[in-house]
Design an enzyme around this catalytic site. Structure first.
Site, PDB file in Angstrom:
ATOM      1  N   GLY A 197     -10.988 -46.583  -5.727  1.00 23.50           N
ATOM      2  CA  GLY A 197     -12.446 -46.622  -5.687  1.00 23.50           C
ATOM      3  C   GLY A 197     -12.987 -45.267  -5.310  1.00 23.50           C
ATOM      4  CG  ASP A 231     -22.578 -46.893   4.358  1.00 21.66           C
ATOM      5  OD1 ASP A 231     -23.491 -47.652   3.974  1.00 21.66           O
ATOM      6  OD2 ASP A 231     -21.865 -46.246   3.584  1.00 21.66           O
ATOM      7  CE  LYS A 247     -12.897 -42.292   2.429  1.00 22.74           C
ATOM      8  NZ  LYS A 247     -13.888 -42.407   3.499  1.00 22.74           N
ATOM      9  N   GLY A 270     -17.854 -42.699  -0.211  1.00 25.97           N
ATOM     10  CA  GLY A 270     -19.074 -41.916  -0.100  1.00 25.97           C
ATOM     11  C   GLY A 270     -18.851 -40.444  -0.403  1.00 25.97           C
TER      12      GLY A 270
END
Ligand code: NAG
Ligand code: NAG
Ligand code: NAG
Ligand code: NAG
Ligand code: NAG
Ligand code: NAG
Ligand code: NAG
Length: 823
Positions: free
Chosen positions: A521, A638, A542, A524
């Site tokens: 995915g 968030d 990430k 941010g």
């Protein structure tokens, strides 16, 4: 010598600061008997603003204005006699016999008047600490206010408006130049047609455009995703006037917008007690910000060279002019649409399609309607004059039929624009794909080689973040976090934490060179890949995007927060810093994120009520740990369904701490100039004013809770056209005592209904408009587990203005919701 220089500096200063003439306490009012005479000044009660006479730089004229500090273009917020300057030092400001405020010259000639017909004799003018000057009569009735008559500054509570019936406008008008306050060629105002947009005009030509208002932001201002909005509002007063205004929630700053003589809107602010004005934002930073730079059907991208391109499927109107950088003539369609061809020559062909362009400032002149996304597409497809559409959940359906002008490509933000193209223009894409994949293969090989060499050459790496007092350093194969502040200086670094450090090469191997197929995915600040270490352990990697300026901040956040461990928080296993590359390694969550289950019609069945309740509790416990239990107090900022990951047994784990803020032990709330987060989950005080606290996380938790129970997205478009948000829908059902209707069919078993209803009740309490009405997360957990028997009734949650929805109070038995139709 020195003495002479000093006096020559001081004398004008004394004159400007309103030396006490006659009365020796500063006054803030003018009456018919108490007037001010050049160079006296009126000083607002808290001494913030002054009204008096000033001379702009490089000018000899005198003007009456309101300013803060020393008068100059950026501190004068209002000018009275803009077009009729005083030519000497004999001016006075007084109240006339009929009660109007006047500026007169030495010959008693009126150069400016408030000119209201309903003023009363013996009126009083007063200057307030907000910078507003008002005129009131004996009874306190205000007959005139300076903020209703803007000059070049847009101040809190001011209204920039347009009357849709009469066309009457209240606009900002620029100065001619920094030395001449008279009315320049630029003006700024609101255009309420279809969807409200803010414009700067040069004369009658548009010079800058904000893009459509979505209820919270103008979607054509890319920074507005992350810019402190200060309670910006666009309001339709129902009497034909649409206005734009903003309020300051925070009295410790003074903030306003200035329209400069060059036509740029500049947002400036000053912290209380500090003299310095700081620039927070500017409307025109790059050439692309100028309206219509690339002409009709062109698109501007300030990252490209040249900046202008034609939209997909269009070609330059005059190739020669275009290649010379004259873009004003714009572009034309390359291949006629099938729907057009059918008409003219009876020729048939493959049908037209839409090409999607992501993150764009949508063109001007959108038509607006309210159907759902699918309908929007169909409606556009059916009508040959519809050449593009865009669907934005809080706006609705936008479509274009004329020239598409002033489009801009952003790197983030904006909206998706679907352009109608002939079939042959669309299939070209296939060939491109082949080229792209070859490029990717070559790129990957090159990257591999580069990685190998950069790894060979790699020296000792350290990363510092002074604001957090953190230093990261790798020695050998561990990553150490040091606290630099403890004893000051680097010499006394105190080791806080140590965890494994992996090198880039290993991670590239583990993720098959960050192959697209391994991408889990897009977070941010960068993509997340699935990987497998040589030992067989599965990991998620990430990779922070190098382009992002916030990358380092996010990296540090994640690393610092990783120290705390809890079964409902995703664990950080290690990190990697090499050159520009910053990577974070997490435990792998086989079942991905909550949204992939909840909003998928097939997969949602895996989540029965027991499972969902345990997920809700899990998120609650994780949040409680962040807020209360750990050594640090952390606001996540968030929280949303895609940030809740599920392990192999579908236990919830909160992830993505990149935007989190760490609070000191006695800090309860903070402000930010940069609002980051996801609309739909953000509490109103955070989205509008940048204030966040534990209660803003509780708001997001409430939205999440309602989503889990209902299986619907808050800002989705999966339900009745009337209810543009889940909160509106939930509240309506609550008022109708029909809350059962909200429950996802797949979990709606009678035996759980009471428990589920309780959850909805708690969810509604979490999304209360006022932060103080929301329970803390520990109270929420007690309510959910029924330890607290009495749960207070919720009040109406906040509704987004954008939905053009108005609602009545719940007390009336019949709640109606009306959709205001577009003009
Ligand atoms: C001015 O400020 C003082 C103290 O801050 C307050 O008591 C007084 O009422 C104010 N005067 C006016 C006219 O607002
Ligand atoms: C005052 O207002 C009247 C109408 O309200 C207008 O005709 C007149 O020109 C104005 N005078 C000045 C000096 O602006
Ligand atoms: C504004 O318009 C005037 C007159 O049309 C023109 O001369 C000037 O260059 C324009 N200014 C800008 C910044 O475009
Ligand atoms: C730009 O191109 C248009 C269309 O050909 C032409 O009319 C115009 O004069 C050109 N402007 C400049 C500055 O060359
Ligand atoms: C195509 O033909 C229909 C009916 O014949 C007409 O209404 C429509 O305006 C035509 N469209 C174009 C683009 O010429
Ligand atoms: C097609 O779109 C145009 C422009 O939006 C509109 O004026 C026209 O009424 C539409 N025609 C139909 C049949 O909906
Ligand atoms: C419902 C679901 O898809 N569960 C899966 C979660 O992940 C584990 C481990 O990969 C699978 O075995 C489950 O089937």
């Amino acid at each position: 010598m020195e003495i002479i220089i000093l006096t020559s500096v001081i004398t004008p200063l004394l004159l400007l600061s309103g030396f006490c003439f006659g009365f020796c306490t500063p006054i803030d009012t003018i009456t018919s008997t108490q007037f001010i005479k050049d160079p006296e000044t009126l000083v607002s009660n808290g001494s913030a603003f002054k009204l008096g006479f000033f001379t702009p730089a490089d000018s000899t004229n005198r003007y009456v204005g309101i300013w803060y500090g020393t008068p100059s273009l950026s501190t004068v917020i209002w000018v009275a006699n803009r077009d009729k300057p005083l030519t000497d030092f004999s001016g006075i400001v007084t109240i006339s016999e009929d009660g109007n405020l006047l500026v007169m010259n030495g010959q008693k000639v009126i150069v400016w008047s408030s000119n209201v017909s309903n003023a009363a004799p013996n009126s009083i003018a007063q200057l307030l600490d907000s910078g507003n000057l008002f005129l009131r009569d004996n009874s306190g009735r205000i007959t005139w206010e300076s903020i209703q008559h803007p000059s070049h500054s847009f101040l809190p509570k001011m209204k920039i408006s347009t009357n849709t019936h009469t066309g009457e406008k209240v606009v900002l008008t620029s100065w001619k130049s920094p030395s001449d306050p008279s009315i320049g060629s630029f003006s700024a105002g609101i255009n309420p047609l279809n969807i409200p947009q803010v414009f700067v005009w040069n004369g009658s030509h548009p010079y800058w455009r904000s893009g459509p208002w979505n209820g919270q932001i103008f979607i054509g201002v890319s920074e507005m995703n992350s810019v402190f909005l200060n309670g910006f509002q666009v309001v339709d007063d129902k009497e034909g006037t649409v206005y734009e205004t903003f309020t300051l929630a925070n009295s410790s700053i003074f903030l306003y917008y200035v329209l400069t003589p060059e036509g740029t809107v500049v947002k400036t602010y000053r912290e209380f007690g500090k003299e310095k004005w700081q620039v927070a934002w500017k409307s025109n930073k790059v050439e692309c910000d100028v309206y219509g730079t690339c002409g009709a059907f062109g698109i501007c991208n300030s990252g490209n060279s040249p900046i202008c391109n034609c939209l997909k499927g269009y070609k330059p109107n005059y190739m020669e002019e275009w290649s010379r950088g004259n873009w004003t003539s714009g572009c034309v369609r390359k291949t006629a649409l099938q729907c057009e061809r059918t008409n003219s020559s009876g020729q048939q062909g493959k049908i037209d399609g839409f090409f999607r362009l992501t993150s764009v400032k949508v063109p001007d002149f959108a038509d607006w309607s309210l159907p759902l996304e699918d309908e929007c597409r169909k409606q556009c497809f059916k009508n040959c004059s519809c050449i593009a559409y865009s669907y934005y959940s809080s706006i609705g359906c936008m479509s274009w039929s004329g020239n598409m002008i002033d489009s801009q490509k952003f790197t983030q933000g904006g909206a998706d624009l679907y352009i109608r193209l002939a079939y042959s223009e669309l299939v070209e894409k296939r060939d491109m794909k082949a080229i792209i994949s070859v490029t990717i293969v070559i790129g990957t090989i090159a990257f591999g080689i580069f990685t190998y060499f950069s790894w060979r050459w790699r020296g000792k790496q350290t990363v510092k973040d002074k604001s957090k007092g953190i230093l990261l350093s790798d020695r050998g194969d561990v990553c150490r976090i040091y606290n630099m502040n403890m004893h000051g200086g680097n010499a006394n670094q105190v080791k806080l934490e140590e965890f494994s450090l992996l090198n880039l090469e290993k991670l590239a191997t583990a993720t098959n060179n960050f192959h697209e197929a391994n991408m889990l995915g897009q977070g941010g600040f960068g993509p997340v890949y699935r990987g497998k270490l040589p030992g067989g352990q599965e990991i998620a990697v990430k990779r922070l995007s190098r382009a992002s300026a916030q990358g380092l901040e996010e990296f540090m956040n994640e690393v610092v927060i990783c120290k705390i461990q809890h079964r409902n928080l995703v664990r950080l296993l290690g990190c990697c810093i090499e050159g520009d590359e910053k990577l974070l390694i997490y435990e792998y969550m086989p079942n991905k994120s909550l949204d992939t289950f909840l909003f998928d019609p097939l997969k949602r069945e895996f989540l029965d009520w027991r499972k969902r309740f345990s997920i809700i509790e899990g998120i609650g416990r994780g949040l409680l740990y962040l807020h209360r239990d750990s050594r640090l107090r952390i606001i996540h900022r968030d929280l949303k369904a895609s940030n809740i990951l599920l392990d192999e047994d579908l236990n919830a784990k909160i992830s993505d701490f990149g935007m989190a803020r760490i609070f000191g032990s006695n800090q309860d709330q903070a402000n930010t100039m940069r609002v980051v987060g996801t609309y739909g989950y953000m509490s109103p005080e955070y989205a509008m004013e940048g204030r966040f606290s534990e209660k803003s996380d509780v708001f997001s938790f409430g939205v999440l809770l309602l989503e889990i129970v209902s299986g619907r997205k808050n800002t989705g478009h999966q339900y009745d056209e009337q209810y543009l948000s889940l909160l509106v829908y939930a509240w309506t059902l609550w008022c109708e005592h029909n809350i059962k209707e909200l429950i996802d069919e797949t979990i709606a078993e009678a035996c759980f209904q009471e428990e589920i209803s309780r959850c909805i009740h708690v969810g509604l309490l979490c999304v209360q408009e006022s932060a103080k009405d929301r329970p803390s997360i520990s109270t929420v957990l007690s309510m959910l587990s029924s330890e607290i028997a009495h749960v207070p009734p919720p009040k109406q949650p906040p509704f987004s203005e954008s939905n053009q929805l108005r609602q009545k109070k719940c007390s009336s038995s019949q709640v109606t919701i009306t959709v205001i139709q577009g003009r």
